[in-house]
Write a protein that holds these residues in place. Structure first.
Motif, PDB file in Angstrom:
ATOM      1  N   PHE A  80       0.810  -1.208   0.000  1.00  0.00           N
ATOM      2  CA  PHE A  80       0.000   0.000   0.000  1.00  0.00           C
ATOM      3  C   PHE A  80       0.843   1.257   0.000  1.00  0.00           C
ATOM      4  O   PHE A  80       0.320   2.357   0.008  1.00  0.00           O
ATOM      5  N   ARG A  90      -2.459   6.013  -1.303  1.00  0.00           N
ATOM      6  CA  ARG A  90      -1.012   6.021  -1.505  1.00  0.00           C
ATOM      7  C   ARG A  90      -0.564   7.348  -2.106  1.00  0.00           C
ATOM      8  O   ARG A  90      -1.161   7.838  -3.066  1.00  0.00           O
ATOM      9  N   GLU A 115     -10.111   2.282  -3.902  1.00  0.00           N
ATOM     10  CA  GLU A 115     -10.690   1.595  -2.750  1.00  0.00           C
ATOM     11  C   GLU A 115     -10.989   0.134  -3.081  1.00  0.00           C
ATOM     12  O   GLU A 115     -10.793  -0.750  -2.237  1.00  0.00           O
ATOM     13  N   ASP A 118      -7.559  -1.588  -3.361  1.00  0.00           N
ATOM     14  CA  ASP A 118      -7.048  -1.821  -2.007  1.00  0.00           C
ATOM     15  C   ASP A 118      -7.679  -3.076  -1.404  1.00  0.00           C
ATOM     16  O   ASP A 118      -6.995  -3.908  -0.797  1.00  0.00           O
ATOM     17  N   LYS A 119      -8.980  -3.164  -1.572  1.00  0.00           N
ATOM     18  CA  LYS A 119      -9.718  -4.304  -1.023  1.00  0.00           C
ATOM     19  C   LYS A 119      -9.241  -5.605  -1.654  1.00  0.00           C
ATOM     20  O   LYS A 119      -9.131  -6.639  -0.979  1.00  0.00           O
ATOM     21  N   ARG A 122      -5.835  -6.498  -0.110  1.00  0.00           N
ATOM     22  CA  ARG A 122      -5.931  -6.908   1.290  1.00  0.00           C
ATOM     23  C   ARG A 122      -6.273  -8.389   1.431  1.00  0.00           C
ATOM     24  O   ARG A 122      -6.074  -8.970   2.503  1.00  0.00           O
ATOM     25  N   TYR A 167      -1.761   2.793 -10.388  1.00  0.00           N
ATOM     26  CA  TYR A 167      -1.941   2.149  -9.077  1.00  0.00           C
ATOM     27  C   TYR A 167      -1.060   0.909  -8.993  1.00  0.00           C
ATOM     28  O   TYR A 167      -0.277   0.755  -8.062  1.00  0.00           O
TER      29      TYR A 167
END
Length: 220
Positions: A80, A90, A115, A118-119, A122, A167
């Protein structure tokens, strides 16, 4: 007979003269070429007011993002990355959004997309947020809808660049994305046969925005 012929000729000449005068008296319509579509005027799934709410809630502005040289060195290896202003985005990606997109709607879309990404990443640390095939399928379809939306917008706005490669901007992140997608497919299992892609992928951003935590502005 000769008089009738002359009268007919006079009438035709008069009518022809009348049409010419009428055309000359009518306002001339000048057809303009369509306005060039750019990121300033293309229709987007978020309106400006909602986008500004999202940016305010995330404290995203050119005056708040840390400078590129302000690295701590502690979490460079993290998936991240560095987030010195602690807004959940970030820093290098946040700078890219602010530099590349002049419309707040595009910046907000980039935040909403991140978002979901990111999920996805994770999942490699914990599967607590994605436990059922339905949840996995929803996230998988959302990541596809994000790509489809940017692709469709690029057909209109030729200057638009999707933020996905900004990203996932190194080999570590690209490999993590691949592994996380494999994990998603594993959770989905037999439900893979029930894939139904979104018919209006850009509308997913409107749904993302509804779920996003925003800062409400007072009416002026």
């Amino acid at each position: 007979m000769g008089n009738i012929t002359k009268l007919t000729f006079i009438c035709i000449s008069y009518l022809a003269s009348f049409n010419v005068n009428a055309e000359s008296d009518s306002p001339r319509i000048i057809k303009l070429s369509p306005e060039k579509i750019t990121q300033h005027n293309v229709d987007l799934p978020l309106n400006q007011f909602k986008s500004l709410e999202i940016l305010a809630a995330k404290n995203v502005s050119s005056g708040q993002v840390p400078r590129p040289y302000q690295f701590t060195g502690n979490n460079q290896a993290s998936l991240f990355g560095v987030d010195l202003n602690n807004n959940g985005i970030r820093d290098d990606y946040e700078r890219m959004l602010l530099k590349s997109y002049q419309r707040s709607e595009y910046v907000a879309m980039g935040i909403l997309a991140a978002e979901r990404w990111d999920k996805l990443l994770r999942l490699l640390q914990s599967q607590e947020s994605i436990k059922t095939p339905y949840q996995a399928l929803e996230l998988f379809n959302d990541t596809i809808a994000i790509n489809q939306c940017y692709y469709s917008l690029q057909q209109i706005d030729k200057t638009l660049i999707s933020p996905v490669l900004s990203y996932f901007n190194n080999d570590q992140l690209l490999e993590a994305k691949y592994q996380a997608e494999l994990l998603l497919l594993d959770i989905i299992g037999s439900k893979q046969t029930s894939f139904t892609f979104h018919q209006e992928p850009c509308e997913r951003f409107a749904e993302f925005a509804k779920k996003a935590k925003t800062t409400k502005f007072a009416a002026l």
